[in-house]
Design a protein around this motif. Sequence first.
Motif, PDB file in Angstrom:
ATOM      1  N   ALA A 101       3.050 -42.713 -17.644  1.00 41.14           N
ATOM      2  CA  ALA A 101       3.634 -41.804 -18.627  1.00 41.14           C
ATOM      3  C   ALA A 101       2.652 -40.700 -19.001  1.00 41.14           C
ATOM      4  CB  ALA A 101       4.051 -42.582 -19.870  1.00 41.14           C
ATOM      5  N   ALA A 102       1.376 -41.053 -19.145  1.00 38.76           N
ATOM      6  CA  ALA A 102       0.361 -40.055 -19.510  1.00 38.76           C
ATOM      7  C   ALA A 102       0.227 -38.990 -18.423  1.00 38.76           C
ATOM      8  CB  ALA A 102      -0.981 -40.737 -19.759  1.00 38.76           C
ATOM      9  N   TYR A 103       0.272 -39.421 -17.155  1.00 44.10           N
ATOM     10  CA  TYR A 103       0.145 -38.447 -16.074  1.00 44.10           C
ATOM     11  C   TYR A 103       1.386 -37.560 -16.001  1.00 44.10           C
ATOM     12  CZ  TYR A 103      -0.845 -36.302 -11.606  1.00 44.10           C
ATOM     13  OH  TYR A 103      -1.094 -35.374 -10.624  1.00 44.10           O
ATOM     14  N   ALA A 104       2.546 -38.138 -16.230  1.00 40.09           N
ATOM     15  CA  ALA A 104       3.768 -37.337 -16.255  1.00 40.09           C
ATOM     16  C   ALA A 104       3.711 -36.291 -17.364  1.00 40.09           C
ATOM     17  CB  ALA A 104       4.984 -38.242 -16.446  1.00 40.09           C
ATOM     18  N   LYS A 105       3.123 -36.661 -18.488  1.00 38.02           N
ATOM     19  CA  LYS A 105       2.995 -35.711 -19.617  1.00 38.02           C
ATOM     20  C   LYS A 105       2.063 -34.558 -19.235  1.00 38.02           C
ATOM     21  CE  LYS A 105       3.518 -34.426 -23.975  1.00 38.02           C
ATOM     22  NZ  LYS A 105       2.548 -33.351 -24.137  1.00 38.02           N
ATOM     23  N   LYS A 106       0.982 -34.854 -18.504  1.00 36.08           N
ATOM     24  CA  LYS A 106       0.078 -33.787 -18.043  1.00 36.08           C
ATOM     25  C   LYS A 106       0.832 -32.789 -17.165  1.00 36.08           C
ATOM     26  CE  LYS A 106      -4.169 -36.575 -17.971  1.00 36.08           C
ATOM     27  NZ  LYS A 106      -5.219 -37.175 -17.090  1.00 36.08           N
ATOM     28  N   CYS A 164      10.586 -26.510 -15.360  1.00 37.30           N
ATOM     29  CA  CYS A 164      10.651 -27.557 -14.334  1.00 37.30           C
ATOM     30  C   CYS A 164      11.276 -28.813 -14.943  1.00 37.30           C
ATOM     31  CB  CYS A 164       9.257 -27.872 -13.805  1.00 37.30           C
ATOM     32  SG  CYS A 164       9.232 -29.212 -12.579  1.00 37.30           S
ATOM     33  N   ARG A 165      12.303 -29.314 -14.295  1.00 37.19           N
ATOM     34  CA  ARG A 165      12.958 -30.533 -14.768  1.00 37.19           C
ATOM     35  C   ARG A 165      12.169 -31.740 -14.253  1.00 37.19           C
ATOM     36  NH1 ARG A 165      17.614 -31.789 -17.268  1.00 37.19           N
ATOM     37  NH2 ARG A 165      18.917 -33.520 -16.543  1.00 37.19           N
ATOM     38  N   VAL A 166      11.762 -32.621 -15.158  1.00 38.17           N
ATOM     39  CA  VAL A 166      10.929 -33.772 -14.809  1.00 38.17           C
ATOM     40  C   VAL A 166      11.741 -35.063 -14.937  1.00 38.17           C
ATOM     41  CG1 VAL A 166       8.870 -35.103 -15.377  1.00 38.17           C
ATOM     42  CG2 VAL A 166       8.819 -32.602 -15.530  1.00 38.17           C
ATOM     43  N   LEU A 167      11.803 -35.813 -13.840  1.00 36.46           N
ATOM     44  CA  LEU A 167      12.516 -37.085 -13.811  1.00 36.46           C
ATOM     45  C   LEU A 167      11.551 -38.182 -13.354  1.00 36.46           C
ATOM     46  CD1 LEU A 167      14.499 -34.662 -12.578  1.00 36.46           C
ATOM     47  CD2 LEU A 167      16.169 -36.519 -12.639  1.00 36.46           C
ATOM     48  N   ILE A 168      11.691 -39.372 -13.921  1.00 31.10           N
ATOM     49  CA  ILE A 168      10.831 -40.503 -13.572  1.00 31.10           C
ATOM     50  C   ILE A 168      11.705 -41.642 -13.078  1.00 31.10           C
ATOM     51  CG2 ILE A 168       9.167 -42.199 -14.397  1.00 31.10           C
ATOM     52  CD1 ILE A 168       8.290 -40.211 -16.502  1.00 31.10           C
ATOM     53  N   LEU A 228       8.242 -45.028 -22.479  1.00 35.74           N
ATOM     54  CA  LEU A 228       8.094 -44.145 -21.318  1.00 35.74           C
ATOM     55  C   LEU A 228       8.645 -42.767 -21.606  1.00 35.74           C
ATOM     56  CD1 LEU A 228       7.272 -43.806 -18.361  1.00 35.74           C
ATOM     57  CD2 LEU A 228       9.488 -44.777 -17.702  1.00 35.74           C
ATOM     58  N   CYS A 229       9.800 -42.691 -22.216  1.00 28.37           N
ATOM     59  CA  CYS A 229      10.399 -41.396 -22.552  1.00 28.37           C
ATOM     60  C   CYS A 229       9.533 -40.620 -23.542  1.00 28.37           C
ATOM     61  CB  CYS A 229      11.801 -41.587 -23.136  1.00 28.37           C
ATOM     62  SG  CYS A 229      13.055 -42.112 -21.961  1.00 28.37           S
ATOM     63  N   GLN A 230       9.062 -41.311 -24.574  1.00 32.68           N
ATOM     64  CA  GLN A 230       8.267 -40.655 -25.612  1.00 32.68           C
ATOM     65  C   GLN A 230       6.940 -40.147 -25.074  1.00 32.68           C
ATOM     66  OE1 GLN A 230       8.036 -43.698 -28.611  1.00 32.68           O
ATOM     67  NE2 GLN A 230       9.833 -42.969 -29.724  1.00 32.68           N
ATOM     68  N   GLN A 231       6.226 -41.001 -24.341  1.00 32.10           N
ATOM     69  CA  GLN A 231       4.882 -40.652 -23.893  1.00 32.10           C
ATOM     70  C   GLN A 231       4.872 -39.655 -22.745  1.00 32.10           C
ATOM     71  OE1 GLN A 231       2.809 -44.331 -23.081  1.00 32.10           O
ATOM     72  NE2 GLN A 231       2.735 -44.916 -25.236  1.00 32.10           N
ATOM     73  N   SER A 232       5.935 -39.606 -21.956  1.00 31.93           N
ATOM     74  CA  SER A 232       5.967 -38.709 -20.794  1.00 31.93           C
ATOM     75  C   SER A 232       6.590 -37.357 -21.099  1.00 31.93           C
ATOM     76  CB  SER A 232       6.752 -39.368 -19.654  1.00 31.93           C
ATOM     77  OG  SER A 232       8.124 -39.477 -19.995  1.00 31.93           O
ATOM     78  N   ALA A 233       7.432 -37.300 -22.140  1.00 27.65           N
ATOM     79  CA  ALA A 233       8.182 -36.072 -22.466  1.00 27.65           C
ATOM     80  C   ALA A 233       9.047 -35.610 -21.295  1.00 27.65           C
ATOM     81  CB  ALA A 233       7.237 -34.950 -22.899  1.00 27.65           C
ATOM     82  N   CYS A 234       9.530 -36.562 -20.493  1.00 30.93           N
ATOM     83  CA  CYS A 234      10.352 -36.222 -19.335  1.00 30.93           C
ATOM     84  C   CYS A 234      11.776 -35.896 -19.767  1.00 30.93           C
ATOM     85  CB  CYS A 234      10.359 -37.367 -18.337  1.00 30.93           C
ATOM     86  SG  CYS A 234      11.169 -38.853 -18.947  1.00 30.93           S
ATOM     87  N   ASP A 235      12.526 -35.331 -18.842  1.00 27.85           N
ATOM     88  CA  ASP A 235      13.923 -35.022 -19.119  1.00 27.85           C
ATOM     89  C   ASP A 235      14.807 -36.254 -18.965  1.00 27.85           C
ATOM     90  OD1 ASP A 235      14.009 -31.963 -19.450  1.00 27.85           O
ATOM     91  OD2 ASP A 235      12.842 -32.222 -17.619  1.00 27.85           O
TER      92      ASP A 235
END
Length: 461
Positions: A92-97, A106-110, A123-130
């Motif tokens: 999650a931390a790397y996705a946030k970077k 850019c749309r980010v999906l995990i 995971l949603c909170q820490q990554s800030a992904c879509d």
Amino acid sequence: MKIFVLNTPEETMLVSRDMAGGLGFDRNQAMVLPPLDLLTFATVLGQAGHQVRFCDAQTQGASASQLTTTIAEFAPDALILSASLPSLSSDAAYAKKLRDSLGKRCRVLIKTSIAHPPALEQLCQQSACDLVITGECDLVIEALIFGHSTAGTARLEGGELRLEPETPLRDLDRLPILQRSLLDSAAYRYARLGAGVTTMQTSRGCPFPCGYYCPYPLVQGKKWRAMSARRVLDELEQIARNDHIEKVLFRDAVFTLNKRRTAEICAGIIERGIALTWWCETRVDCLDPPLLDQMRAAGCAGINIGIESGAEWMLSGAAHKDLSRAEIVELAHHCKTRGIRLHLLLLAGLPGEDRRSLHQTFTLIDQTKPESIGITTATPYPGTQLFDDAVAQNWIVRPEFDSFGGHGYNLQLETIAHTELKWAIEMMHTLCRANNDGAPQQRLDELRRQFADWSDAGEQR
């Protein structure tokens, strides 16, 4: 559209995201497997005409910061990453970077197999992904990227976690033959097949009662769905003749559940002249001597068999295997006479485990003499009944998800201490190696005596 597909760098631990039904567990350098779910996305998107870049960080040798630069230079419109349970925080931390580096355009999906709401919320909170992709979205990945669908995903909406149900893929023949040219196939390895191996999953789901502790039914469902034999053979032919790969590890939870289908696959391998050495995982009660003969003739080098324990009361109790020691011994004999290597998958530390049950497992290893064994420790994966029981009984030592790696000791039972469990596991590995190395009879007798004395001492306490 420009899309970057990335198997997230392993910054805090080596993790096989493919294992434990996709939840992942800690690995060593002897096992590096390709990320099939991400490769499926890349294949589908490439066939749809998108410009796709694929990177498996576990084989590229680039640092996380170097990958961040590479991705930024590519300037993708969408980014798909991976996340596993034991590496959740670092993933999650790397996705946030990357989210911060690429910006909102850019749309980010995990992609993850995690189904536990608190873990998904983290995971949603820490990554800030879509979106977090939780379901079987192989064929609808384009719709997720364009925002035309949210089925089979999780996301934060107004600060609250929102889960969208999935529609499991019924017809696995619809899956594309994977574009393995996107991978560096020489970089993948499996201890029992060596380097230059690829993987293939020809079925999903597991209908057996081991779901008490096993995450496969949790992640893939209890309904078994399989590719047709012809579809399997078409991909195997592509692997051998076009991708020039000679070794395949089948990642099905129960590869031989349908014996007729397995026999058809074996016959097809021989008829088509597909030159492959392969390995699979299955159950004792899904095999018989004629099928083993067919498998060996078709290139099967070995099988993984999950037996969990050698104690009859564990096999019919917490292990939920519905097996007898006699059946396991008989299978070992059949494998040896056919030159099929046997790898026993064991699980130590389930509820009810004690010195006596561990001694029974030790003696079963001694009796069957498998070429190798794999021992994981009981892990209360969130969503299983074992997890609910562990929470209710206060068995979990560390609730942090990085302790759910499959080889740690985060389940504390009254019947066995961690130090005892660790010693017993080490002794089982020592015995297996000694039997295979042709150790002197005196050495084998000493190991047997040590374990028996330890077990007897436990009964006297």
